[in-house]
Design an enzyme around this catalytic site. Structure first.
Site, PDB file in Angstrom:
ATOM      1  N   SER A  52      45.031  42.321  30.806  1.00 56.64           N
ATOM      2  CA  SER A  52      44.945  41.582  32.060  1.00 56.64           C
ATOM      3  C   SER A  52      46.038  40.520  32.086  1.00 56.64           C
ATOM      4  O   SER A  52      46.046  39.587  31.276  1.00 56.64           O
ATOM      5  CB  SER A  52      43.575  40.924  32.199  1.00 56.64           C
ATOM      6  OG  SER A  52      43.638  39.959  33.227  1.00 56.64           O
ATOM      7  N   HIS A  86      46.442  45.480  34.073  1.00 57.82           N
ATOM      8  CA  HIS A  86      45.352  45.048  34.949  1.00 57.82           C
ATOM      9  C   HIS A  86      45.780  43.782  35.688  1.00 57.82           C
ATOM     10  O   HIS A  86      46.132  42.783  35.065  1.00 57.82           O
ATOM     11  CB  HIS A  86      44.115  44.788  34.077  1.00 57.82           C
ATOM     12  CG  HIS A  86      42.886  44.410  34.830  1.00 57.82           C
ATOM     13  ND1 HIS A  86      42.039  45.352  35.398  1.00 57.82           N
ATOM     14  CD2 HIS A  86      42.331  43.205  35.101  1.00 57.82           C
ATOM     15  CE1 HIS A  86      41.021  44.734  35.973  1.00 57.82           C
ATOM     16  NE2 HIS A  86      41.175  43.425  35.813  1.00 57.82           N
ATOM     17  N   ASP A 110      44.784  40.924  38.357  1.00 62.36           N
ATOM     18  CA  ASP A 110      43.636  40.266  38.976  1.00 62.36           C
ATOM     19  C   ASP A 110      44.054  39.473  40.194  1.00 62.36           C
ATOM     20  O   ASP A 110      44.643  38.397  40.076  1.00 62.36           O
ATOM     21  CB  ASP A 110      42.992  39.315  37.963  1.00 62.36           C
ATOM     22  CG  ASP A 110      42.308  40.073  36.848  1.00 62.36           C
ATOM     23  OD1 ASP A 110      41.348  40.799  37.144  1.00 62.36           O
ATOM     24  OD2 ASP A 110      42.742  39.944  35.686  1.00 62.36           O
ATOM     25  N   MET A 142      42.956  37.232  43.257  1.00 62.62           N
ATOM     26  CA  MET A 142      41.815  36.376  43.647  1.00 62.62           C
ATOM     27  C   MET A 142      42.163  35.593  44.893  1.00 62.62           C
ATOM     28  O   MET A 142      43.265  35.050  45.004  1.00 62.62           O
ATOM     29  CB  MET A 142      41.510  35.379  42.525  1.00 62.62           C
ATOM     30  CG  MET A 142      41.216  36.019  41.192  1.00 62.62           C
ATOM     31  SD  MET A 142      40.868  34.736  39.981  1.00 62.62           S
ATOM     32  CE  MET A 142      40.685  35.741  38.505  1.00 62.62           C
ATOM     33  N   HIS A 180      42.801  44.749  40.441  1.00 61.90           N
ATOM     34  CA  HIS A 180      41.400  44.333  40.573  1.00 61.90           C
ATOM     35  C   HIS A 180      41.318  43.304  41.689  1.00 61.90           C
ATOM     36  O   HIS A 180      41.721  42.161  41.511  1.00 61.90           O
ATOM     37  CB  HIS A 180      40.943  43.755  39.215  1.00 61.90           C
ATOM     38  CG  HIS A 180      39.542  43.254  39.207  1.00 61.90           C
ATOM     39  ND1 HIS A 180      39.041  42.491  38.176  1.00 61.90           N
ATOM     40  CD2 HIS A 180      38.521  43.399  40.087  1.00 61.90           C
ATOM     41  CE1 HIS A 180      37.777  42.187  38.429  1.00 61.90           C
ATOM     42  NE2 HIS A 180      37.442  42.720  39.586  1.00 61.90           N
ATOM     43  N   MET A 231      39.657  40.785  43.710  1.00 62.59           N
ATOM     44  CA  MET A 231      38.520  39.862  43.847  1.00 62.59           C
ATOM     45  C   MET A 231      38.718  39.101  45.155  1.00 62.59           C
ATOM     46  O   MET A 231      39.022  37.905  45.189  1.00 62.59           O
ATOM     47  CB  MET A 231      38.468  38.927  42.628  1.00 62.59           C
ATOM     48  CG  MET A 231      37.925  39.654  41.405  1.00 62.59           C
ATOM     49  SD  MET A 231      38.272  38.797  39.881  1.00 62.59           S
ATOM     50  CE  MET A 231      39.918  39.412  39.554  1.00 62.59           C
ATOM     51  N   MET A 284      31.664  44.580  35.412  1.00 61.20           N
ATOM     52  CA  MET A 284      32.102  43.229  35.028  1.00 61.20           C
ATOM     53  C   MET A 284      31.159  42.689  33.947  1.00 61.20           C
ATOM     54  O   MET A 284      29.942  42.727  34.106  1.00 61.20           O
ATOM     55  CB  MET A 284      32.070  42.287  36.237  1.00 61.20           C
ATOM     56  CG  MET A 284      33.168  42.509  37.265  1.00 61.20           C
ATOM     57  SD  MET A 284      34.852  42.428  36.619  1.00 61.20           S
ATOM     58  CE  MET A 284      34.924  40.740  35.997  1.00 61.20           C
ATOM     59  N   GLY A 340      39.689  33.930  33.451  1.00 59.01           N
ATOM     60  CA  GLY A 340      39.828  34.545  32.135  1.00 59.01           C
ATOM     61  C   GLY A 340      39.145  33.668  31.095  1.00 59.01           C
ATOM     62  O   GLY A 340      38.736  32.533  31.387  1.00 59.01           O
ATOM     63  N   ASP A 366      35.374  44.731  31.989  1.00 57.35           N
ATOM     64  CA  ASP A 366      36.303  43.608  32.171  1.00 57.35           C
ATOM     65  C   ASP A 366      35.556  42.295  31.986  1.00 57.35           C
ATOM     66  O   ASP A 366      34.572  42.029  32.691  1.00 57.35           O
ATOM     67  CB  ASP A 366      36.889  43.699  33.593  1.00 57.35           C
ATOM     68  CG  ASP A 366      37.889  42.595  33.909  1.00 57.35           C
ATOM     69  OD1 ASP A 366      38.303  41.868  32.981  1.00 57.35           O
ATOM     70  OD2 ASP A 366      38.260  42.488  35.097  1.00 57.35           O
ATOM     71  N   GLY A 367      36.055  41.469  31.051  1.00 57.09           N
ATOM     72  CA  GLY A 367      35.505  40.131  30.851  1.00 57.09           C
ATOM     73  C   GLY A 367      34.970  39.940  29.439  1.00 57.09           C
ATOM     74  O   GLY A 367      34.015  40.593  29.037  1.00 57.09           O
ATOM     75  N   GLY A 368      35.645  39.080  28.696  1.00 57.25           N
ATOM     76  CA  GLY A 368      35.165  38.779  27.342  1.00 57.25           C
ATOM     77  C   GLY A 368      35.281  39.933  26.370  1.00 57.25           C
ATOM     78  O   GLY A 368      34.589  39.958  25.346  1.00 57.25           O
ATOM     79  N   GLY A 404      42.197  40.171  28.539  1.00 57.36           N
ATOM     80  CA  GLY A 404      43.192  39.152  28.876  1.00 57.36           C
ATOM     81  C   GLY A 404      43.475  38.281  27.672  1.00 57.36           C
ATOM     82  O   GLY A 404      44.503  38.425  26.994  1.00 57.36           O
TER      83      GLY A 404
HETATM   84  C1  DX5 Z   1      38.049  37.826  35.408  1.00 59.14           C
HETATM   85  C2  DX5 Z   1      39.121  38.868  35.491  1.00 59.14           C
HETATM   86  C3  DX5 Z   1      39.515  39.409  34.178  1.00 59.14           C
HETATM   87  C4  DX5 Z   1      40.075  38.399  33.222  1.00 59.14           C
HETATM   88  C5  DX5 Z   1      39.649  38.833  31.852  1.00 59.14           C
HETATM   89  O1  DX5 Z   1      37.580  37.532  36.656  1.00 59.14           O
HETATM   90  O2  DX5 Z   1      38.699  39.949  36.285  1.00 59.14           O
HETATM   91  O3  DX5 Z   1      40.340  40.554  34.270  1.00 59.14           O
HETATM   92  O4  DX5 Z   1      41.467  38.268  33.256  1.00 59.14           O
HETATM   93  O5  DX5 Z   1      39.997  37.865  30.949  1.00 59.14           O
HETATM   94  P1  DX5 Z   1      39.360  37.821  29.487  1.00 59.14           P
HETATM   95  O6  DX5 Z   1      39.665  39.125  28.813  1.00 59.14           O
HETATM   96  O7  DX5 Z   1      40.011  36.654  28.866  1.00 59.14           O
HETATM   97  O8  DX5 Z   1      37.854  37.634  29.648  1.00 59.14           O
HETATM   98 ZN    ZN Z   2      39.881  41.798  36.186  1.00 60.32          ZN
END
Ligand code: DX5
Ligand code: ZN
Length: 221
Positions: free
Chosen positions: A7, A32, A34, A36, A65, A67, A136, A143, A174-176, A196
């Site tokens: 990401s 990826h 993001d 927003m 992605h 958002m 998610m 991130g 995606d996420g953590g 990310g």
């Molecule tokens: C969060 C994003 C992710 C983010 C992930 O809203 O959609 O793609 O960049 O970041 P990490 O891997 O640090 O959780």
């Molecule tokens: Zn994402």
């Protein structure tokens, strides 16, 4: 097909080209991206101009992605900017079926993302239309958040449901996502991992290679 999707949100934006080349050369298949809008999620990240600029740096699959509220408004612009896959949030689309079709008619792959608290059953009617489902594992918007453990059950249940129906869209998480929970996620049925912080904090090349090693084990089986 097992893929790592770094990401870009986790990257150092003052060294974008270098960081993109690093993950590309180290074997990440997707990038990826993001997007927003400050409405669907609290933060604002980047949009079409940035995506169009970095399209010159790499041939990686651009996995956008969105958002964004009513992302259907941007399908044509995203295609023009160089998107290969657009993933929209179910929660952000009043006419999800129409939006999925818009993306496919524009010649891109269509994905649908679900927030942690959204049950997978909301996708029952469109499961056979989507190329990817994104589970998610944090509340979207930032991130570096902590993985929400019940996302693992959602991945498992979704994979089972798809198997029962004989459908094969990709399952992305995606996420953590980290090197520590990657195997668990793949075991549960995910095949595209977004990361990310776990890629870009530290040595992006070494981190990408470490994810690629794990993914290779699953590809072989
Ligand atoms: C969060 C994003 C992710 C983010 C992930 O809203 O959609 O793609 O960049 O970041 P990490 O891997 O640090 O959780
Ligand atoms: Zn994402």
């Amino acid at each position: 097909m097992y893929v790592l999707a770094p990401s870009l949100l986790g990257a150092d934006f003052s060294r974008l080209e270098e960081q993109i080349r690093a993950v590309d050369d180290a074997g990440a298949g997707y990038l990826h991206l993001d997007v927003m809008d400050g409405a669907f999620v609290p933060s604002i990240s980047f949009g079409m101009p940035l995506i169009a600029s970095i399209r010159k740096c790499t041939n990686m699959v651009f996995d956008v992605h969105m958002m964004v509220e009513e992302p259907g408004r941007y399908v044509a612009d995203m295609k023009k900017a160089g998107a290969d896959l657009i993933c929209v949030h179910q929660e952000a689309c009043v006419h999800l079926d129409r939006t999925i079709n818009q993306i496919k008619e524009a010649g891109m792959k269509a994905g649908v993302a679900l927030n942690p608290a959204t049950p997978i059953s909301v996708l029952d009617c469109v499961l056979d239309q989507v190329d990817m489902i994104l589970i998610m594992s944090v509340n979207p918007g930032f991130g570096g958040q902590k993985f929400i453990p019940y996302a693992l059950d959602k991945v498992r249940n979704l994979r089972q449901k798809l198997d029962e129906k004989g459908l094969h869209p990709d399952i992305q998480v995606d996420g953590g996502v980290t090197l520590d929970n990657a195997r668990q996620l793949l075991e549960a049925g995910a095949n595209i991992l977004v990361a990310g912080s776990a890629v870009f904090k530290g040595d992006a090349t070494a981190n990408t290679r470490a994810f690629a090693e794990i993914l290779k084990d699953y590809e072989a089986n």
